[in-house]
Design a protein around this motif. Structure first.
Motif, PDB file in Angstrom:
ATOM      1  N   PRO A  16      18.320  -3.716 -11.055  1.00  0.00           N
ATOM      2  CA  PRO A  16      19.747  -3.543 -11.333  1.00  0.00           C
ATOM      3  C   PRO A  16      19.991  -3.235 -12.809  1.00  0.00           C
ATOM      4  CG  PRO A  16      19.390  -5.479  -9.971  1.00  0.00           C
ATOM      5  CD  PRO A  16      18.031  -5.025 -10.430  1.00  0.00           C
ATOM      6  N   VAL A  17      20.950  -2.342 -13.069  1.00  0.00           N
ATOM      7  CA  VAL A  17      21.243  -1.881 -14.423  1.00  0.00           C
ATOM      8  C   VAL A  17      22.703  -2.139 -14.750  1.00  0.00           C
ATOM      9  CG1 VAL A  17      21.347   0.133 -15.950  1.00  0.00           C
ATOM     10  CG2 VAL A  17      19.471  -0.084 -14.300  1.00  0.00           C
ATOM     11  N   SER A  18      22.957  -2.545 -15.990  1.00  0.00           N
ATOM     12  CA  SER A  18      24.304  -2.559 -16.548  1.00  0.00           C
ATOM     13  C   SER A  18      24.250  -1.830 -17.882  1.00  0.00           C
ATOM     14  CB  SER A  18      24.822  -3.989 -16.729  1.00  0.00           C
ATOM     15  OG  SER A  18      23.990  -4.719 -17.626  1.00  0.00           O
ATOM     16  N   LEU A  19      25.407  -1.514 -18.430  1.00  0.00           N
ATOM     17  CA  LEU A  19      25.465  -0.760 -19.672  1.00  0.00           C
ATOM     18  C   LEU A  19      26.072  -1.602 -20.795  1.00  0.00           C
ATOM     19  CD1 LEU A  19      26.705   2.755 -18.451  1.00  0.00           C
ATOM     20  CD2 LEU A  19      24.358   1.922 -18.719  1.00  0.00           C
ATOM     21  N   SER A  20      25.683  -1.266 -22.023  1.00  0.00           N
ATOM     22  CA  SER A  20      26.231  -1.960 -23.187  1.00  0.00           C
ATOM     23  C   SER A  20      26.182  -1.052 -24.396  1.00  0.00           C
ATOM     24  CB  SER A  20      25.458  -3.261 -23.460  1.00  0.00           C
ATOM     25  OG  SER A  20      24.074  -3.011 -23.671  1.00  0.00           O
ATOM     26  N   MET A  21      26.931  -1.421 -25.435  1.00  0.00           N
ATOM     27  CA  MET A  21      26.985  -0.552 -26.614  1.00  0.00           C
ATOM     28  C   MET A  21      26.332  -1.171 -27.843  1.00  0.00           C
ATOM     29  SD  MET A  21      29.281  -2.148 -28.715  1.00  0.00           S
ATOM     30  CE  MET A  21      29.288  -0.872 -29.921  1.00  0.00           C
ATOM     31  N   ASP A  22      25.945  -2.441 -27.786  1.00  0.00           N
ATOM     32  CA  ASP A  22      25.159  -3.109 -28.829  1.00  0.00           C
ATOM     33  C   ASP A  22      26.019  -3.552 -30.017  1.00  0.00           C
ATOM     34  OD1 ASP A  22      23.069  -4.210 -30.248  1.00  0.00           O
ATOM     35  OD2 ASP A  22      21.735  -2.515 -29.998  1.00  0.00           O
ATOM     36  N   THR A  23      26.280  -2.667 -30.986  1.00  0.00           N
ATOM     37  CA  THR A  23      27.031  -3.079 -32.171  1.00  0.00           C
ATOM     38  C   THR A  23      27.763  -1.902 -32.788  1.00  0.00           C
ATOM     39  OG1 THR A  23      26.854  -3.932 -34.437  1.00  0.00           O
ATOM     40  CG2 THR A  23      24.911  -2.844 -33.519  1.00  0.00           C
ATOM     41  N   SER A  24      28.982  -2.160 -33.247  1.00  0.00           N
ATOM     42  CA  SER A  24      29.770  -1.122 -33.913  1.00  0.00           C
ATOM     43  C   SER A  24      29.324  -0.888 -35.344  1.00  0.00           C
ATOM     44  CB  SER A  24      31.266  -1.495 -33.890  1.00  0.00           C
ATOM     45  OG  SER A  24      31.775  -1.383 -32.582  1.00  0.00           O
ATOM     46  N   VAL A  25      28.332  -1.660 -35.832  1.00  0.00           N
ATOM     47  CA  VAL A  25      27.756  -1.354 -37.140  1.00  0.00           C
ATOM     48  C   VAL A  25      27.212   0.074 -37.144  1.00  0.00           C
ATOM     49  CG1 VAL A  25      25.838  -1.918 -38.689  1.00  0.00           C
ATOM     50  CG2 VAL A  25      27.270  -3.729 -37.765  1.00  0.00           C
TER      51      VAL A  25
ATOM     52  N   ARG B 189      30.555  -2.185 -11.535  1.00  0.00           N
ATOM     53  CA  ARG B 189      29.970  -3.176 -10.626  1.00  0.00           C
ATOM     54  C   ARG B 189      28.602  -3.640 -11.092  1.00  0.00           C
ATOM     55  NH1 ARG B 189      27.297  -2.891  -5.588  1.00  0.00           N
ATOM     56  NH2 ARG B 189      27.493  -0.612  -5.550  1.00  0.00           N
ATOM     57  N   GLY B 190      27.856  -2.766 -11.788  1.00  0.00           N
ATOM     58  CA  GLY B 190      26.562  -3.188 -12.314  1.00  0.00           C
ATOM     59  C   GLY B 190      26.684  -4.331 -13.288  1.00  0.00           C
ATOM     60  N   GLY B 191      27.681  -4.265 -14.174  1.00  0.00           N
ATOM     61  CA  GLY B 191      27.916  -5.363 -15.096  1.00  0.00           C
ATOM     62  C   GLY B 191      28.354  -6.625 -14.389  1.00  0.00           C
ATOM     63  N   ALA B 192      29.187  -6.468 -13.358  1.00  0.00           N
ATOM     64  CA  ALA B 192      29.647  -7.637 -12.593  1.00  0.00           C
ATOM     65  C   ALA B 192      28.473  -8.318 -11.903  1.00  0.00           C
ATOM     66  CB  ALA B 192      30.693  -7.202 -11.573  1.00  0.00           C
ATOM     67  N   GLN B 193      27.571  -7.533 -11.327  1.00  0.00           N
ATOM     68  CA  GLN B 193      26.401  -8.113 -10.661  1.00  0.00           C
ATOM     69  C   GLN B 193      25.521  -8.858 -11.653  1.00  0.00           C
ATOM     70  OE1 GLN B 193      25.067  -4.357  -8.773  1.00  0.00           O
ATOM     71  NE2 GLN B 193      25.159  -5.449  -6.838  1.00  0.00           N
ATOM     72  N   ALA B 194      25.338  -8.286 -12.844  1.00  0.00           N
ATOM     73  CA  ALA B 194      24.516  -8.947 -13.856  1.00  0.00           C
ATOM     74  C   ALA B 194      25.089 -10.305 -14.229  1.00  0.00           C
ATOM     75  CB  ALA B 194      24.407  -8.059 -15.097  1.00  0.00           C
ATOM     76  N   LEU B 195      26.401 -10.421 -14.196  1.00  0.00           N
ATOM     77  CA  LEU B 195      27.066 -11.673 -14.574  1.00  0.00           C
ATOM     78  C   LEU B 195      27.292 -12.593 -13.377  1.00  0.00           C
ATOM     79  CD1 LEU B 195      29.735 -10.292 -17.070  1.00  0.00           C
ATOM     80  CD2 LEU B 195      27.466 -11.208 -17.570  1.00  0.00           C
ATOM     81  N   GLY B 196      26.846 -12.178 -12.202  1.00  0.00           N
ATOM     82  CA  GLY B 196      27.044 -13.009 -11.020  1.00  0.00           C
ATOM     83  C   GLY B 196      28.494 -13.099 -10.600  1.00  0.00           C
ATOM     84  N   ARG B 197      29.266 -12.029 -10.872  1.00  0.00           N
ATOM     85  CA  ARG B 197      30.695 -12.028 -10.566  1.00  0.00           C
ATOM     86  C   ARG B 197      30.991 -10.957  -9.508  1.00  0.00           C
ATOM     87  NH1 ARG B 197      34.358 -14.529 -14.198  1.00  0.00           N
ATOM     88  NH2 ARG B 197      35.825 -13.947 -12.551  1.00  0.00           N
ATOM     89  N   ASP B 198      30.871 -11.342  -8.241  1.00  0.00           N
ATOM     90  CA  ASP B 198      31.155 -10.361  -7.194  1.00  0.00           C
ATOM     91  C   ASP B 198      32.644 -10.131  -7.003  1.00  0.00           C
ATOM     92  OD1 ASP B 198      31.936 -12.704  -5.933  1.00  0.00           O
ATOM     93  OD2 ASP B 198      30.485 -12.553  -4.285  1.00  0.00           O
ATOM     94  N   ASP B 199      33.468 -10.859  -7.775  1.00  0.00           N
ATOM     95  CA  ASP B 199      34.917 -10.635  -7.717  1.00  0.00           C
ATOM     96  C   ASP B 199      35.380  -9.619  -8.755  1.00  0.00           C
ATOM     97  OD1 ASP B 199      34.267 -12.346  -9.828  1.00  0.00           O
ATOM     98  OD2 ASP B 199      36.084 -13.561  -9.633  1.00  0.00           O
ATOM     99  N   LEU B 200      34.453  -9.079  -9.543  1.00  0.00           N
ATOM    100  CA  LEU B 200      34.778  -8.080 -10.552  1.00  0.00           C
ATOM    101  C   LEU B 200      34.053  -6.770 -10.232  1.00  0.00           C
ATOM    102  CD1 LEU B 200      34.360 -10.188 -13.842  1.00  0.00           C
ATOM    103  CD2 LEU B 200      36.458  -9.808 -12.529  1.00  0.00           C
ATOM    104  N   GLY B 201      34.472  -5.693 -10.891  1.00  0.00           N
ATOM    105  CA  GLY B 201      33.752  -4.437 -10.826  1.00  0.00           C
ATOM    106  C   GLY B 201      34.007  -3.600  -9.596  1.00  0.00           C
ATOM    107  N   VAL B 202      34.917  -4.031  -8.718  1.00  0.00           N
ATOM    108  CA  VAL B 202      35.270  -3.268  -7.522  1.00  0.00           C
ATOM    109  C   VAL B 202      36.788  -3.328  -7.330  1.00  0.00           C
ATOM    110  CG1 VAL B 202      33.062  -3.627  -6.350  1.00  0.00           C
ATOM    111  CG2 VAL B 202      34.912  -5.267  -6.023  1.00  0.00           C
ATOM    112  N   ILE B 203      37.302  -2.356  -6.579  1.00  0.00           N
ATOM    113  CA  ILE B 203      38.729  -2.363  -6.229  1.00  0.00           C
ATOM    114  C   ILE B 203      38.835  -2.591  -4.734  1.00  0.00           C
ATOM    115  CG2 ILE B 203      40.888  -1.062  -6.233  1.00  0.00           C
ATOM    116  CD1 ILE B 203      39.938   0.446  -8.659  1.00  0.00           C
ATOM    117  N   GLU B 204      39.035  -3.847  -4.363  1.00  0.00           N
ATOM    118  CA  GLU B 204      39.165  -4.258  -2.978  1.00  0.00           C
ATOM    119  C   GLU B 204      40.164  -5.400  -2.894  1.00  0.00           C
ATOM    120  OE1 GLU B 204      35.368  -5.605  -1.692  1.00  0.00           O
ATOM    121  OE2 GLU B 204      34.497  -3.607  -1.481  1.00  0.00           O
TER     122      GLU B 204
END
Length: 480
Positions: free
Chosen positions: A296-305, A353-368
């Motif tokens: 499973p993959v999620s995305l991130s931007m790391d740092t605004s530096v 949804r990838g980020g939601a899965q990584a955080l164990g939040r199946d109530d996020l990342g989808v529109i249902e």
């Protein structure tokens, strides 16, 4: 009556909805409404009936998608936006870990977190994992949490301290006290523990893992970072039973197939920061490799530096890096790629949804119906790039940008509308960040400040990774 007063229902009318539902991530629903009641999506469909007092938002000609989720952002560093644009990863390590990271006061951590949280909402990122490794005192930790709680987004505080070994700061009474006081299980502020595993055979990070297990907290770790962390760290975690489905491996860009097998077998996920990996040198952005292992993959931007603070850039650069590697591999064998392996809808899924899965939040990342009302409307009637929308996922991944974020809803609350943030004191955030910049600049001195922003090209090799707390050294960090 305030148009967006608390508790008032909201209906987004007539947009193209990207539900991102499991098994149907390529599905788009044209001319569809989304009804929000309280903090929940109440209904999705065409021509919905809404309560009489509902606020109606015209989403026609726009795209409605789940709020985006960033699983790795060093928010405390945002006050130095763009300062390290020409750094290597080594120069970042030296500046923050050895030379100037200790200059950050609690109010400076608060300033960075506040600005980063506001910036995330503005770009449609409704949930951020604050990889907060500048928490060298309890006051710094409280300042970080205070900032997150002051901005109406959703956050996970990943507690870390680069100035001490993880076994040391996780054992400190003040850390336990912070967890007792601030980690309350609230819906909008989660908790993780953030530290790296350096590969020392004595496994000095083991006590920190044991603390995390005792507290029931997930661990997030920078894995597979060239010159810093390697397969040895993954192997130690695996052999001691500390690789879990909740573990998030950040970057994972210079690991072997063996490590990917271990991550896949234990159910963990990888947070890919493509802009960072292709610029700073952690390794080639790894989606081309980890896709083969079904991790499973999620995305991130790391740092605004260094980089942008939005996930539109993350999606775009990830597609580009993955496809580039696929072409390069084919060309090296005298072959030609005729079909893209990574599609636009997949990176949109990773950003939601990838980020939601990584955080164990199946109530996020989808529109249902029944899921949390974290929603983003992409619509910009003043931009020629807003039409035509023929491929909704391609539009999100390659055409849209933060300026096209029209409306943002978090937990049922409208926090941005018609391209303007609501309930956010941007002037106060600006003044706070200016005080932080002035503190750092005056404390460092003008010469050091300018040199830090414009590093020399050294004639001799400098230290690869100053983030070390034992005498252990290994060549393994330099082997793919």
């Amino acid at each position: 009556m305030n148009e967006f007063e608390a508790g008032r229902p909201v209906v987004l009318r007539g947009g193209t909805v990207l539900p991102m539902s499991p098994g149907g991530s390529r599905r788009a629903l044209p001319r569809t409404d989304v009804l929000v009641i309280g903090d929940t999506i109440a209904a999705v469909g065409p021509g919905l009936e809404a309560p009489e007092n509902a606020v109606e938002i015209d989403a026609s000609g726009g795209l409605v998608m789940p709020g985006m989720i960033d699983t790795h952002r060093h928010m405390w560093q945002t006050a130095l936006r763009g300062y390290g644009a020409d750094w290597t990863l080594t120069q970042y390590f030296v500046w923050f870990y050895l030379e100037h990271g200790k200059l950050f006061r609690p109010e400076d951590v608060n300033a960075g977190n506040t600005l980063a949280a506001i910036e995330a909402l503005d770009a449609g990122v409704t949930t951020v994992v604050d990889w907060s490794h500048g928490l060298r005192t309890p006051d710094h930790a409280d300042a970080a949490a205070d900032a997150l709680e002051s901005v109406p987004g959703r956050y996970v505080l990943a507690y870390g301290n680069i100035q001490q070994p993880p076994a040391e700061w996780t054992a400190a009474p003040e850390f336990r006290d912070f967890v007792r006081r601030r980690v309350t299980g609230g819906d909008r502020l989660g908790f993780q523990i953030a530290f790296d595993v350096l590969g020392d055979p004595s496994f000095p990070e083991k006590p920190a893992f044991e603390v995390a297990r005792e507290l029931g907290a997930a661990v997030t770790t920078h894995a597979g970072v060239w010159g810093a962390t390697s397969d040895d760290g993954i192997r130690l975690m695996y052999e001691h039973g500390f690789m879990t489905p909740e573990t998030i491996y950040v970057h994972a860009a210079s690991l072997s197939a063996d490590s990917y097998h271990r991550i896949a077998a234990t159910g963990g996920s990888i947070s890919v920061s493509t802009e960072s990996e292709q610029s700073a040198g952690q390794g080639y952005p790894p989606t081309w490799a980890i896709r083969a292992h079904d991790i499973p993959v999620s995305l991130s931007m790391d740092t605004s530096v260094w980089w942008s603070g939005d996930l539109f850039s993350a999606m775009r650069t990830t597609l580009g890096a993955d496809r580039s590697r696929e072409h390069m591999e084919a060309h090296a064998k005298g072959d030609t790629v005729t079909h893209c392996g990574l599609r636009a809808d997949q990176v949109v899924e990773w950003a939601t949804r990838g980020g939601a899965q990584a955080l164990g939040r199946d109530d996020l990342g989808v529109i249902e119906p029944g899921k949390k009302a974290d929603l983003v409307l992409i619509k910009n009637e003043h931009s020629p790039v807003s039409f035509p929308i023929l491929n909704p996922f391609g539009h999100v991944a390659f055409q849209a940008q933060r300026g096209d974020v029209h409306t943002v809803i978090v937990d049922g609350r409208v926090v941005k509308h018609e391209h303007r943030l609501l309930g956010v004191d941007l002037a106060a955030a600006r003044a706070q960040v200016e005080r932080t910049v002035e503190h750092l600049r005056s404390t460092m001195g003008e010469e050091a400040w300018e040199k830090g922003m414009n590093p020399d090209i050294p004639s001799a090799k400098v230290l690869d990774n100053p983030y070390t707390y034992t005498d252990y050294r290994s060549d393994a960090t330099h082997r793919l």
